[in-house]
Design an enzyme around this catalytic site. Structure first.
Site, PDB file in Angstrom:
ATOM      1  N   SER A   1       0.809  -1.183  -0.002  1.00  0.00           N
ATOM      2  CA  SER A   1       0.096   0.079   0.061  1.00  0.00           C
ATOM      3  C   SER A   1       0.823   1.199  -0.131  1.00  0.00           C
ATOM      4  O   SER A   1       1.969   1.328   0.580  1.00  0.00           O
ATOM      5  CB  SER A   1      -0.871  -0.058   1.222  1.00  0.00           C
ATOM      6  OG  SER A   1      -1.662   1.262   1.246  1.00  0.00           O
TER       7      SER A   1
ATOM      8  N   TYR B   1      -1.689  -0.053  10.491  1.00  0.00           N
ATOM      9  CA  TYR B   1      -1.684  -0.519   9.185  1.00  0.00           C
ATOM     10  C   TYR B   1      -0.366  -0.276   8.444  1.00  0.00           C
ATOM     11  O   TYR B   1       0.157  -0.963   7.693  1.00  0.00           O
ATOM     12  CB  TYR B   1      -2.806  -0.208   8.500  1.00  0.00           C
ATOM     13  CG  TYR B   1      -3.031  -0.710   7.125  1.00  0.00           C
ATOM     14  CD1 TYR B   1      -3.440  -2.102   6.772  1.00  0.00           C
ATOM     15  CD2 TYR B   1      -3.094   0.053   6.022  1.00  0.00           C
ATOM     16  CE1 TYR B   1      -3.517  -2.543   5.424  1.00  0.00           C
ATOM     17  CE2 TYR B   1      -3.229  -0.247   4.749  1.00  0.00           C
ATOM     18  CZ  TYR B   1      -3.373  -1.763   4.474  1.00  0.00           C
ATOM     19  OH  TYR B   1      -3.596  -2.129   3.542  1.00  0.00           O
TER      20      TYR B   1
ATOM     21  N   LYS C   1       2.458  -2.483   6.662  1.00  0.00           N
ATOM     22  CA  LYS C   1       2.510  -2.272   5.264  1.00  0.00           C
ATOM     23  C   LYS C   1       4.214  -1.970   5.081  1.00  0.00           C
ATOM     24  O   LYS C   1       4.778  -2.432   4.028  1.00  0.00           O
ATOM     25  CB  LYS C   1       1.825  -1.419   4.413  1.00  0.00           C
ATOM     26  CG  LYS C   1       0.337  -2.019   4.273  1.00  0.00           C
ATOM     27  CD  LYS C   1       0.453  -3.345   3.440  1.00  0.00           C
ATOM     28  CE  LYS C   1      -0.952  -3.829   3.229  1.00  0.00           C
ATOM     29  NZ  LYS C   1      -1.165  -4.783   2.301  1.00  0.00           N
TER      30      LYS C   1
ATOM     31  N   ILE D   1      -8.546   2.628  -4.354  1.00  0.00           N
ATOM     32  CA  ILE D   1      -9.182   2.103  -5.442  1.00  0.00           C
ATOM     33  C   ILE D   1     -10.464   2.005  -5.058  1.00  0.00           C
ATOM     34  O   ILE D   1     -11.176   2.068  -3.960  1.00  0.00           O
ATOM     35  CB  ILE D   1      -8.793   0.578  -5.454  1.00  0.00           C
ATOM     36  CG1 ILE D   1      -7.529   0.559  -6.177  1.00  0.00           C
ATOM     37  CG2 ILE D   1      -9.721  -0.365  -6.609  1.00  0.00           C
ATOM     38  CD1 ILE D   1      -7.421   0.852  -7.484  1.00  0.00           C
TER      39      ILE D   1
END
Length: 289
Positions: free
Chosen positions: A114, A127, A131, A160
């Protein structure tokens, strides 16, 4: 390509993916199961080998994320995020790489990371750390597996358009933010597919992340999310379409610049045309939301 697909449960979406693969004249193996625990990752890889005979390509997508303020973030969510986003990627690629090395002939591993590994966003500390760890892990894995002719690369999606993002931010906010992105629209899982198709093709044999130069970034310039969700709001959206996949947390975005590969060619996620995966042998794609 023959493909094994994984998700937490065998639902209509997973069966539809398998049916699409079969409709293209290829074999499909459905492997439901949680891709976070080590033992489960071993079972998924073993099931892929049993069903297809061998694994040539791994697209590793496991991820877990809940947004929340760092001062209030509970320890169990930190542990779950690191397990699902970092450790699970390690277990999946370790098991697949052991098979590839044992059978010889090389292979391809692609991690779905990401832009949050590099670009700070409030509410995503755990998070983002997971990543970023995944990115550094990929560099080390690439260096170690290069002598076995196993290419290792990372795709860093931005924002996205997925069901998970619409659930988190709402349709109105998603529609409003799309035109602000560098490509003038939100990305789709198919945009990520094109990058994955290239990196798993013979055309990418010289693209490798062993010197941190094989990372394909899909629209790194993501805008600030329209509102900060709480730690209880899910950021997960299951998505795995045959040989291509989107980030399981729904945090992906449209195609833009990528970093140069080892061959110093510029890679654009939008360049490859939609086609069946050019690799003639079995492919293994895994995802878990």
């Amino acid at each position: 390509a023959d493909i094994a697909v994984n998700d937490r449960s065998e639902d209509d979406e997973l069966r539809s993916v398998a049916a699409e693969i079969v409709g293209l004249g290829r074999r499909a193996v459905i492997l439901p199961g949680d891709a976070f625990p080590h033992a489960s990752c071993e079972r998924i890889v073993a099931g892929s080998v049993d069903g297809l005979g061998r694994i040539d390509i791994l697209v590793s997508v496991p991820a877990f994320s809940r947004r929340g303020a760092v001062l209030e973030y509970p320890p169990e969510l930190v542990t779950r995020t690191l397990e699902g986003t970092l450790a699970a990627g390690f277990w999946m690629s370790q098991a697949a790489a052991r098979h590839m090395v044992a059978r010889g002939g090389g292979g391809k591993i692609v991690y779905i990371s990401s832009v949050q590994a590099r670009v700070p966003h409030a509410g995503t500390a755990a998070y983002a750390a997971a990543k970023a760890g995944l990115n550094q892990m990929a560099v080390s894995v690439a260096a170690e597996l290069a002598p076995h002719r196993i290419n290792v690369n990372v795709i860093e999606p931005g924002w996205i358009d997925t069901p998970g993002e619409r659930q988190t931010f709402g349709d109105a906010a998603i529609e409003a933010e799309g035109p602000r992105l560098p490509w003038g629209r939100r990305g789709t899982p198919d945009d990520i597919a094109q990058a994955a198709l290239f990196l798993t093709s013979d055309d990418a044999d010289y693209a490798d992340d062993s010197d941190d130069s094989g990372t394909a970034t899909v629209n790194r310039q993501t805008p600030t999310p329209p509102r900060p969700p709480s730690a209880t709001e899910p950021l997960a959206a299951r998505a795995c379409l045959s040989a291509w996949s989107s980030e399981a947390d729904g945090s992906v975005s449209p195609p833009g610049r990528t970093r140069k590969t080892r061959s110093h060619r510029k890679v654009r996620a939008r360049r490859p045309t939609r086609q069946s995966c050019p690799h003639p042998e079995p492919v293994f794609a895994a995802t878990d939301g």
